[in-house]
Design a protein around this motif. Structure first.
Motif: not given
Length: 623
Positions: A397-423
């Motif tokens: 969102g924002g869009p005047w912000t950015r994604d960061l390295w580290g733990f993110r619940s949504e990225a881990q959720w998607l990966a665990n369900r079998g998807y490649l999460c692209i940020q």
């Protein structure tokens, strides 16, 4: 191959065990947010060495989301609205829990903001209140003990206040309709304002005064004037002379650590691929060596006591919960307190990999890939490397912000369900210098969207992504980007998920809340003006191409959202219904801009998980 266990949604999206800890000014006590017996987030506090913590607030609704110690440590301050309407009131809680919280700003329809808390002036807090004019937040000194207010400065079109070590408002930023901005200072609150640092529209987004050093002569300032990136400057408020304390040629300085008594800059935060701390004061070198040796992950200093004997720090990793420690500076040893979500320790999490690519016009764009752990998807054919995976493009969102390295619940959720999460940190994102951020001006639905498409195509070319199984997903600006993808390039995506998403840029900009003040002019300059560019904004609005949408959509909305009103979602849903497009619409009556209540979050993610599994073929938790 044994299937990788599903991480329960209740773990990933329920309440954390403990979060947002804060050290008291004396260094003896700790407060943090944790669910109470009813499952509502409230402030808990107690001596950190004795670990005798108790709830000291009793919110029964959406929960407390943020708080701070007063400068003298006698009260805990927090702001709370009603079901997401953003008309926040400021409350004071007793750290011992012996008395109920007190409403310090009992004004209907008024928004209270904490502007400054400083242990150098322990008995006062600077707050902003739009009592006089809903579009202007005047600055007031507040005595938390009595609730007494003292007007410190009237809002004359300012976007930021700066207080000195005596809690006098002696700095302010004023933005102009043309996008330029000027930092003003004054010798005292009775003195006239005078110009100290002026920037044009290209530098205004990076302009951020950080604070005065003790004595009030020098001001720490982030500015990109004369540079592509935001640099840390120390400016003499009498002569106007400035000194560059730190700069990076590619990345913005985004945070500053100062001494709790002198106010002098001692280290800076630069977010490159990861969060890097650059030490300015050699006397702190041993402290950061001790912190880096204490645990893996990126170090964040969350707070320091006034004597500077104890530091509260966070270690953030990509494949585990955030851990919190206290550093005893005298010994160089750390004491582990807790992690934010211990239940994650029982689950194998995915690693987050930085990546970059060239967009179609040659601009270098960065982001992060989170691949499913082994066992979350069927194995790839022998010797082929990563299997071509279903992918979810997660747009920030924002869009005047950015994604960061580290733990993110949504990225881990998607990966665990079998998807490649692209940020993707598409153009317009912050942290990469002003040219990169300003390249997003007037590019909503244009080149900002091209960057998202190019990122997916890059992962397809690398063999990571199945081009026929890609979803686009996001909230706020990210939700808008998801709708743009569904409306303008439906062949690129199998389905889309949009939360709090503007469907018409015209009505979105026309209906921004009065509390945004000068932000309204900024939106008109950087996105477009409904008064003079109506056709342009309509051409970039998903609603204008609703008849072209043919992929399934899931839309989420808070009924009380003051930023992106429910009409934005409902007009698009009506068009989908007329055109027979498969869709789901989730409207939460007690939410604002985003979903805060755990039951609503869990209901939303359960619906999204079913939706993605239906259209992309990933895994799904049945309960």
């Amino acid at each position: 191959m044994t299937a990788h266990p599903l991480i329960p949604r209740s773990v990933l999206f329920g309440n954390p065990d403990r979060m947002s800890p804060a050290l008291s000014p004396c260094g003896r006590f700790l407060a943090y947010l944790a669910p109470d017996a009813r499952g509502v987030l409230n402030v808990h506090a107690g001596p950190w060495e004795g670990r005798e913590f108790r709830p000291v607030t009793a919110d029964a609704g959406r929960g407390v989301r943020a708080f701070a110690w007063s400068g003298d440590g006698r009260v805990l301050l927090y702001a709370q609205d009603r079901d997401g309407d953003e008309n926040t009131r400021l409350y004071a809680a007793d750290p011992a829990g012996a008395a109920p919280a007190r409403d310090l700003t009992p004004y209907d329809g008024v928004q209270a903001r904490i502007v400054a808390i400083d242990p150098r002036c322990p008995d006062r807090v600077l707050i902003g209140l739009n009592l006089r004019d809903r579009a202007r937040h005047d600055a007031y000194r507040l005595d938390p003990a009595t609730g007494k207010l003292d007007l410190a400065a009237r809002d004359e079109g300012f976007t930021r206040w700066v207080a000195d070590d005596r809690m006098r408002v002696r700095g302010a930023v004023r933005a102009a309709d043309d996008g330029s901005a000027v930092l003003l200072v004054r010798a005292d609150e009775d003195a006239p304002w005078r110009e100290l640092h002026r920037v044009g529209a290209e530098d205004a987004p990076a302009l951020r005064p950080f604070g005065f050093t003790t004595g009030g002569r020098h001001l720490l300032l982030l500015s990109s004037l004369g540079s592509d990136t935001a640099r840390l400057l120390r400016v003499d408020t009498v002569t106007g002379d400035s000194e560059v304390l730190y700069e990076d040629p590619r990345y913005d300085v985004e945070g500053v650590g100062t001494h709790p008594v002198t106010g002098r800059a001692q280290f800076v935060l630069v977010r490159r691929e990861r969060n890097d701390i650059e030490v300015l004061d050699p006397s702190l070198a041993a402290d950061f060596e001790a912190l880096r040796a204490a645990a893996r992950g990126d170090v964040t200093v969350l707070g320091r006591d006034r004597a500077d004997r104890h530091w509260l720090v966070q270690h953030n990793t990509d494949d585990g919960p955030a851990g919190y420690r206290v550093l005893r500076r005298e010994t160089g040893r750390t004491v582990f307190l807790f992690s934010h979500l211990p239940a994650l320790d029982a689950h194998g999490l995915a690693r987050v990999e930085p990546f970059s690519f060239r967009a179609r016009d040659g601009l270098r764009v960065h982001g992060y890939l989170t691949f499913p752990p082994a066992g979350s998807v069927p194995p790839a054919p022998s010797g082929t490397g990563h299997r071509r995976l279903p992918a979810v493009l997660c747009v920030h969102g924002g869009p005047w912000t950015r994604d960061l390295w580290g733990f993110r619940s949504e990225a881990q959720w998607l990966a665990n369900r079998g998807y490649l999460c692209i940020q993707v940190n598409f153009r317009g994102s912050t942290g990469y210098g002003k040219r990169f951020t300003n390249a997003g001006d007037r590019e909503w639905g244009g080149r900002m969207q091209d960057d998202l498409q190019d990122a997916v195509r890059h992962t397809v070319a690398l063999g990571h992504t199945d081009p026929g199984r890609v979803a686009v997903y996001g909230g706020s600006y990210g939700g808008y980007a998801a709708l743009v993808g569904a409306a303008f390039t439906p062949d690129d995506y199998r389905c889309a998920v949009a939360v709090a998403a503007p469907s018409s840029l015209i009505t979105f900009i026309e209906s921004v809340p009065a509390t945004w003040g000068p932000m309204a002019a900024m939106l008109r300059r950087r996105v477009g003006s409904p008064e003079t560019e109506r056709d342009f904004l309509w051409s970039r609005s998903p609603l204008s191409a609703a008849d072209r949408i043919r992929i399934p959509l899931l839309i989420g909305q808070g009924a009380r959202d003051p930023r992106v009103r429910s009409e934005e979602s409902e007009r698009l849903v009506a068009a989908l219904r007329r055109n027979g497009v498969p869709h789901e619409y989730l409207l939460f009556p007690d939410e604002g801009h985003g979903f805060v209540r755990p039951r609503n979050r869990l209901a939303f993610y359960a619906a999204v998980e079913r939706f993605l599994a239906q259209h992309l073929g990933g895994r799904y938790e049945e309960t």
